[in-house]
Design a protein around this motif. Structure first.
Motif, PDB file in Angstrom:
ATOM      1  N   UNK A  83      56.216  24.776  55.369  1.00  0.00           N
ATOM      2  CA  UNK A  83      55.081  25.707  55.362  1.00  0.00           C
ATOM      3  C   UNK A  83      54.294  25.494  54.077  1.00  0.00           C
ATOM      4  N   UNK A  84      53.118  24.922  54.195  1.00  0.00           N
ATOM      5  CA  UNK A  84      52.314  24.583  53.023  1.00  0.00           C
ATOM      6  C   UNK A  84      51.254  25.638  52.683  1.00  0.00           C
ATOM      7  N   UNK A  85      51.321  26.810  53.324  1.00  0.00           N
ATOM      8  CA  UNK A  85      50.372  27.862  52.947  1.00  0.00           C
ATOM      9  C   UNK A  85      50.597  28.217  51.481  1.00  0.00           C
ATOM     10  N   UNK A  86      49.522  28.491  50.748  1.00  0.00           N
ATOM     11  CA  UNK A  86      49.647  28.598  49.286  1.00  0.00           C
ATOM     12  C   UNK A  86      50.143  29.941  48.747  1.00  0.00           C
ATOM     13  N   UNK A  87      50.130  31.009  49.576  1.00  0.00           N
ATOM     14  CA  UNK A  87      50.431  32.333  49.036  1.00  0.00           C
ATOM     15  C   UNK A  87      51.579  33.022  49.768  1.00  0.00           C
ATOM     16  N   UNK A  88      52.351  33.769  49.002  1.00  0.00           N
ATOM     17  CA  UNK A  88      53.379  34.629  49.586  1.00  0.00           C
ATOM     18  C   UNK A  88      52.689  35.825  50.232  1.00  0.00           C
ATOM     19  N   UNK A  89      53.303  36.372  51.251  1.00  0.00           N
ATOM     20  CA  UNK A  89      52.742  37.558  51.900  1.00  0.00           C
ATOM     21  C   UNK A  89      53.644  38.772  51.625  1.00  0.00           C
ATOM     22  N   UNK A  90      54.252  38.743  50.468  1.00  0.00           N
ATOM     23  CA  UNK A  90      55.068  39.864  50.026  1.00  0.00           C
ATOM     24  C   UNK A  90      54.850  40.100  48.540  1.00  0.00           C
ATOM     25  N   UNK A  91      55.290  41.246  48.081  1.00  0.00           N
ATOM     26  CA  UNK A  91      55.325  41.545  46.650  1.00  0.00           C
ATOM     27  C   UNK A  91      56.791  41.534  46.232  1.00  0.00           C
ATOM     28  N   UNK A  92      57.114  40.722  45.250  1.00  0.00           N
ATOM     29  CA  UNK A  92      58.465  40.680  44.711  1.00  0.00           C
ATOM     30  C   UNK A  92      58.466  41.091  43.255  1.00  0.00           C
ATOM     31  N   UNK A  93      59.326  42.017  42.903  1.00  0.00           N
ATOM     32  CA  UNK A  93      59.435  42.487  41.524  1.00  0.00           C
ATOM     33  C   UNK A  93      60.895  42.394  41.102  1.00  0.00           C
ATOM     34  N   UNK A  94      61.144  41.721  39.987  1.00  0.00           N
ATOM     35  CA  UNK A  94      62.503  41.556  39.506  1.00  0.00           C
ATOM     36  C   UNK A  94      62.670  42.213  38.137  1.00  0.00           C
ATOM     37  N   UNK A  95      63.718  42.987  38.015  1.00  0.00           N
ATOM     38  CA  UNK A  95      64.079  43.577  36.728  1.00  0.00           C
ATOM     39  C   UNK A  95      65.312  42.823  36.249  1.00  0.00           C
ATOM     40  N   UNK A  96      65.086  41.804  35.417  1.00  0.00           N
ATOM     41  CA  UNK A  96      66.134  40.871  35.055  1.00  0.00           C
ATOM     42  C   UNK A  96      66.958  41.360  33.870  1.00  0.00           C
ATOM     43  N   UNK A  97      68.198  40.900  33.820  1.00  0.00           N
ATOM     44  CA  UNK A  97      69.038  41.112  32.654  1.00  0.00           C
ATOM     45  C   UNK A  97      68.416  40.352  31.482  1.00  0.00           C
ATOM     46  N   UNK A  98      68.449  40.959  30.290  1.00  0.00           N
ATOM     47  CA  UNK A  98      67.762  40.327  29.166  1.00  0.00           C
ATOM     48  C   UNK A  98      68.386  38.974  28.801  1.00  0.00           C
ATOM     49  N   UNK A  99      69.647  38.738  29.216  1.00  0.00           N
ATOM     50  CA  UNK A  99      70.286  37.454  28.930  1.00  0.00           C
ATOM     51  C   UNK A  99      69.975  36.405  29.990  1.00  0.00           C
ATOM     52  N   UNK A 100      69.384  36.825  31.090  1.00  0.00           N
ATOM     53  CA  UNK A 100      69.084  35.899  32.170  1.00  0.00           C
ATOM     54  C   UNK A 100      67.830  35.101  31.884  1.00  0.00           C
TER      55      UNK A 100
END
Length: 224
Positions: free
Chosen positions: A78-95
């Protein structure tokens, strides 16, 4: 924050997933997607610190908690350029990247959910988690078999077909040891997403996953 217009924009993007359309509608993306997402991240900063001070809610437009809408389509059919979702990650500060224990928020027309755990850890981290489960099974079982946890979350992700090397197929937790991902998923409705109580709802879910997150951080020798 989020509204019906957020979902409407993502639906239109799904039908018109090309750079010309996106550039012509970039102001709508800003108004209905990126700015509400950044507002949500800002409103999560203080509450998230009450869950654990080691997870980062960054409202930077680039390189923060909001994941890029641009797809990496190099290895996809799938070569469409954009995601059709919103993803938000709250990462560990060591990650250093998404493949570390963290909290997650996902918004799309086909599904909305919060997640907690670690997705596709590299082999050393994966072995550390499996070894910890083998050597400290009771705390892990307490985390994932807790009645409140099971009523809200479901363990998700891919698993091996055969036992991982070094573990017997008769192991009482063999299905858990086969996991490639240690992710718990809890669904949300569009009504909940658009509610003024969204932050409280997400925070409550994250708190229910507290024992699992604490266990994974323990297994990886990271503070929680």
């Amino acid at each position: 924050m989020f509204s019906k217009k957020t979902f409407e924009f993502l639906a239109q993007l799904d039908k018109n997933n090309n750079r010309d359309w996106f550039n012509d509608h970039k102001s709508q993306y800003e108004e209905y997607v990126r700015e509400p997402a950044l507002d949500f991240i800002r409103e999560m900063q203080a509450p998230l610190a009450d869950v654990s001070s080691h997870f980062v809610a960054s409202d930077k437009k680039v390189g923060g908690s909001l994941m890029r809408i641009h797809k990496d389509a190099r290895f996809s059919k799938d070569k469409t350029p954009y995601k059709i979702n919103i993803g938000i990650q709250f990462r560990h500060f060591m990650g250093k990247d998404v493949h570390a224990p963290g909290f997650y928020f996902h918004l799309a027309n086909d599904e909305c959910f919060v997640g907690a755990g670690i997705w596709r850890p590299e082999s050393k981290a994966l072995n550390a988690i499996r070894t910890c489960i083998d050597e400290n099974p009771n705390s892990y079982k307490k985390a994932i078999y807790d009645e409140q946890f099971k009523s809200i979350f479901e363990m998700s992700g891919e698993s091996l077909k055969r036992p991982p090397r070094g573990f017997e197929k008769e192991h009482p937790l063999i299905d858990e040891l086969k996991r490639k991902d240690f992710i718990a998923i809890s669904p949300l409705t569009q009504k909940q997403i658009c509610s003024n109580n969204l932050v409280d709802t997400v925070l409550e879910r994250y708190k229910v996953a507290d024992s699992l997150m604490g266990y994974l951080c323990f297994a990886l020798e990271q503070p929680y």
